[in-house]
Design a protein around this motif. Structure first.
Motif, short mmCIF file in Angstrom:
data_model
loop_
_atom_site.label_atom_id
_atom_site.label_comp_id
_atom_site.label_asym_id
_atom_site.label_seq_id
_atom_site.Cartn_x
_atom_site.Cartn_y
_atom_site.Cartn_z
N LEU A 16 18.32 -13.44 -30.07
CA LEU A 16 18.68 -12.24 -29.32
C LEU A 16 17.71 -12.28 -28.31
O LEU A 16 16.65 -13.02 -28.26
CB LEU A 16 18.38 -11.11 -30.18
N LEU A 17 17.78 -11.64 -27.23
CA LEU A 17 16.88 -11.26 -26.22
C LEU A 17 15.87 -10.41 -26.69
O LEU A 17 16.21 -9.38 -27.60
CB LEU A 17 17.60 -10.68 -24.91
N GLU A 18 14.80 -10.36 -26.01
CA GLU A 18 13.67 -9.67 -26.94
C GLU A 18 13.63 -8.28 -26.30
O GLU A 18 14.29 -7.84 -25.38
CB GLU A 18 12.16 -10.23 -26.50
N TYR A 19 13.27 -7.20 -27.13
CA TYR A 19 13.07 -5.83 -26.73
C TYR A 19 12.32 -5.65 -25.55
O TYR A 19 11.48 -6.19 -25.39
CB TYR A 19 12.52 -5.05 -27.81
N PRO A 20 12.44 -4.34 -24.99
CA PRO A 20 11.73 -4.05 -23.71
C PRO A 20 10.18 -3.73 -24.03
O PRO A 20 9.89 -3.45 -25.04
CB PRO A 20 12.35 -2.91 -23.17
N HIS A 21 9.32 -4.15 -23.15
CA HIS A 21 7.96 -4.06 -23.01
C HIS A 21 7.20 -2.92 -22.45
O HIS A 21 7.88 -2.65 -21.28
CB HIS A 21 7.25 -5.25 -22.77
N TYR A 22 6.25 -2.32 -22.71
CA TYR A 22 5.98 -1.35 -21.88
C TYR A 22 4.24 -1.37 -21.98
O TYR A 22 3.72 -1.69 -23.03
CB TYR A 22 6.14 0.13 -22.30
N THR A 23 3.54 -1.03 -20.85
CA THR A 23 1.90 -0.88 -21.22
C THR A 23 1.41 0.25 -20.12
O THR A 23 2.52 1.15 -19.63
CB THR A 23 1.49 -2.13 -20.59
N ARG A 24 0.24 0.47 -20.05
CA ARG A 24 -0.28 1.63 -19.17
C ARG A 24 0.27 1.47 -17.73
O ARG A 24 0.31 0.41 -17.39
CB ARG A 24 -1.54 1.73 -19.53
N PRO A 25 0.73 2.67 -17.07
CA PRO A 25 0.21 3.91 -17.34
C PRO A 25 1.63 4.56 -18.24
O PRO A 25 2.54 3.99 -18.39
CB PRO A 25 0.21 4.65 -16.21
N GLU A 26 1.41 5.59 -18.88
CA GLU A 26 2.52 6.21 -19.78
C GLU A 26 3.62 6.82 -18.91
O GLU A 26 4.85 6.66 -19.21
CB GLU A 26 2.01 7.49 -20.50
N GLU A 27 3.38 7.22 -17.41
CA GLU A 27 4.19 7.53 -16.47
C GLU A 27 3.95 6.65 -15.27
O GLU A 27 2.89 6.75 -14.97
CB GLU A 27 4.50 9.09 -16.27
N ARG B 9 12.54 -1.38 -31.67
CA ARG B 9 12.55 -2.76 -31.09
C ARG B 9 13.74 -3.47 -31.59
O ARG B 9 14.45 -4.21 -30.68
CB ARG B 9 11.29 -3.42 -31.45
N ALA B 10 14.05 -3.49 -32.86
CA ALA B 10 15.20 -4.31 -33.41
C ALA B 10 16.30 -4.02 -32.64
O ALA B 10 17.28 -4.59 -32.34
CB ALA B 10 15.21 -4.46 -34.92
N ALA B 11 16.83 -2.53 -32.82
CA ALA B 11 17.96 -1.79 -32.12
C ALA B 11 18.07 -2.26 -30.76
O ALA B 11 19.19 -2.64 -30.15
CB ALA B 11 18.03 -0.45 -32.49
N GLU B 12 16.92 -1.98 -29.97
CA GLU B 12 16.77 -2.52 -28.46
C GLU B 12 17.20 -3.83 -28.30
O GLU B 12 18.11 -4.15 -27.29
CB GLU B 12 15.54 -1.92 -27.90
N ALA B 13 16.54 -4.71 -28.95
CA ALA B 13 16.85 -6.17 -28.79
C ALA B 13 18.54 -6.49 -29.03
O ALA B 13 18.90 -7.16 -27.94
CB ALA B 13 16.14 -6.95 -29.71
N ARG C 239 27.51 -12.81 -35.01
CA ARG C 239 26.49 -11.95 -35.99
C ARG C 239 27.41 -11.25 -36.69
O ARG C 239 28.60 -10.95 -36.25
CB ARG C 239 25.39 -11.35 -35.20
N ARG C 240 26.95 -10.82 -37.91
CA ARG C 240 27.76 -9.89 -38.64
C ARG C 240 27.70 -8.52 -38.08
O ARG C 240 26.54 -8.09 -37.56
CB ARG C 240 27.02 -9.88 -40.15
N GLY C 241 28.90 -7.73 -38.16
CA GLY C 241 28.80 -6.35 -37.45
C GLY C 241 29.37 -6.59 -36.17
O GLY C 241 29.21 -7.67 -35.53
N LYS C 242 29.47 -5.63 -35.48
CA LYS C 242 30.06 -5.20 -34.06
C LYS C 242 28.76 -5.24 -33.08
O LYS C 242 27.94 -4.41 -33.55
CB LYS C 242 30.92 -4.17 -33.96
N PRO C 243 28.94 -5.56 -32.08
CA PRO C 243 27.98 -5.47 -31.11
C PRO C 243 27.79 -4.07 -30.68
O PRO C 243 28.77 -3.33 -30.66
CB PRO C 243 28.35 -6.25 -29.93
N GLU C 244 26.78 -3.52 -30.41
CA GLU C 244 26.60 -2.17 -29.77
C GLU C 244 27.00 -2.01 -28.57
O GLU C 244 27.15 -3.07 -27.84
CB GLU C 244 24.89 -1.86 -29.71
N PRO C 245 27.67 -0.85 -28.23
CA PRO C 245 28.14 -0.74 -26.57
C PRO C 245 26.94 -0.78 -25.60
O PRO C 245 26.03 -0.51 -26.06
CB PRO C 245 28.81 0.72 -26.73
#
Ligand SMILES: C[S@@+](CC[C@H](N)C(=O)[O-])C[C@H]1O[C@@H](n2cnc3c(N)ncnc32)[C@H](O)[C@@H]1O
Length: 233
Positions: free
Chosen positions: A175-186, A208-212, A227-233
């Motif tokens: 899969l593609l990797e989940y999104p990353h974040y670092t500082r700042p919080e906003e 992270r698994a769901a986001e990926a 993969r098993r199951g339907k892709p998420e929209p």
């Protein structure tokens, strides 16, 4: 792992002396040797190319200098897998990088072309032909560097954190990797998702698994198909 490149421009490979590849080479995990094809050129002018039989534009790389260069390198390193770089080869991707890392313990020889490419008979001198994508570069040097870096980072010890190989794009789940974040919080009104600030590692793993999966379904649905199951929209 050892990489040997046959090229008309060995100086280009100094780019691999920096960053991760530089550290891997200094640490003795990987070695990159660039061999100058010109040394095997013909006659006083060290000729490596000639006009195409049948006419047409451009120059074609003659087979004798390439054969001599391959033989000279292989004479002292007999276990090398010989790969011709060509836009007509099998497509290079992460599974192929993994295959080469796993099966080429004896090292890899990469042959970089220039001009209109190789005399057809050169294909008989190699183990496989590889393309880094459906576009045409002026030479095989950048293609060689792409293959070297993608394979080298799979060599045990090259990456500090081997777990990241499983989690990153095209890793264990393909899969593609989940999104990353670092500082700042906003940042400019965009907040880091609260779950990542929660300290709940179980929930963070699940998010992270769901986001990926969601990201892959949106950007690269063909990776999710099958993969098993339907892709998420
Ligand atoms: C200008 S290209 C030759 C293209 C060739 N005339 C053709 O149409 O298939 C010169 C050299 O660059 C390298 N090259 C160009 N594109 C590449 C790609 N997508 N993957 C791997 N090598 C490539 C190859 O070594 C090739 O021999």
């Amino acid at each position: 792992m050892d990489f040997h490149v046959i090229t008309l421009f060995p100086e280009m490979f100094a780019a691999l002396d920096a960053a991760l590849m530089g550290r891997a080479q200094k640490g003795g995990l990987v070695a990159v040797h660039a061999h100058n094809l010109r040394e095997h050129g013909l006659g006083n002018y060290r000729q490596v190319d000639d006009t195409p039989y049948g006419g047409g534009s451009g120059m074609v790389m003659r087979p004798e200098p390439i054969a001599a260069a391959i033989d000279a390198v292989a004479a002292t390193r007999p276990g090398l897998t010989k790969i011709l770089l060509t836009p007509q080869g099998e497509r290079f991707d992460q599974p192929l990088a993994r295959e080469l890392a796993a099966t080429c313990a004896g090292g890899i020889m990469l042959i970089a072309g220039r001009y209109e490419g190789f005399d057809e008979r050169v294909r008989e001198l190699v183990d496989r032909e590889v393309s880094i994508g459906d576009y045409v570069l002026s030479g095989g040097e950048l293609a060689a560097m792409v293959v070297i870096e993608a394979v080298a980072r799979l060599v045990p010890g090259v990456l500090g954190n081997a777990e990241s190989l499983d989690e990153e794009s095209f890793g264990a789940g393909n899969l593609l990797e989940y999104p990353h974040y670092t500082r700042p919080e906003e940042f400019r009104g965009m907040r880091v998702p609260e779950i990542l600030l929660s300290g709940d590692h179980g929930k963070i793993r699940a998010w992270r698994a769901a986001e990926a999966l969601r990201r892959t379904a949106r950007r690269r649905p063909e990776l999710v198909a099958g993969r098993r199951g339907k892709p998420e929209p």
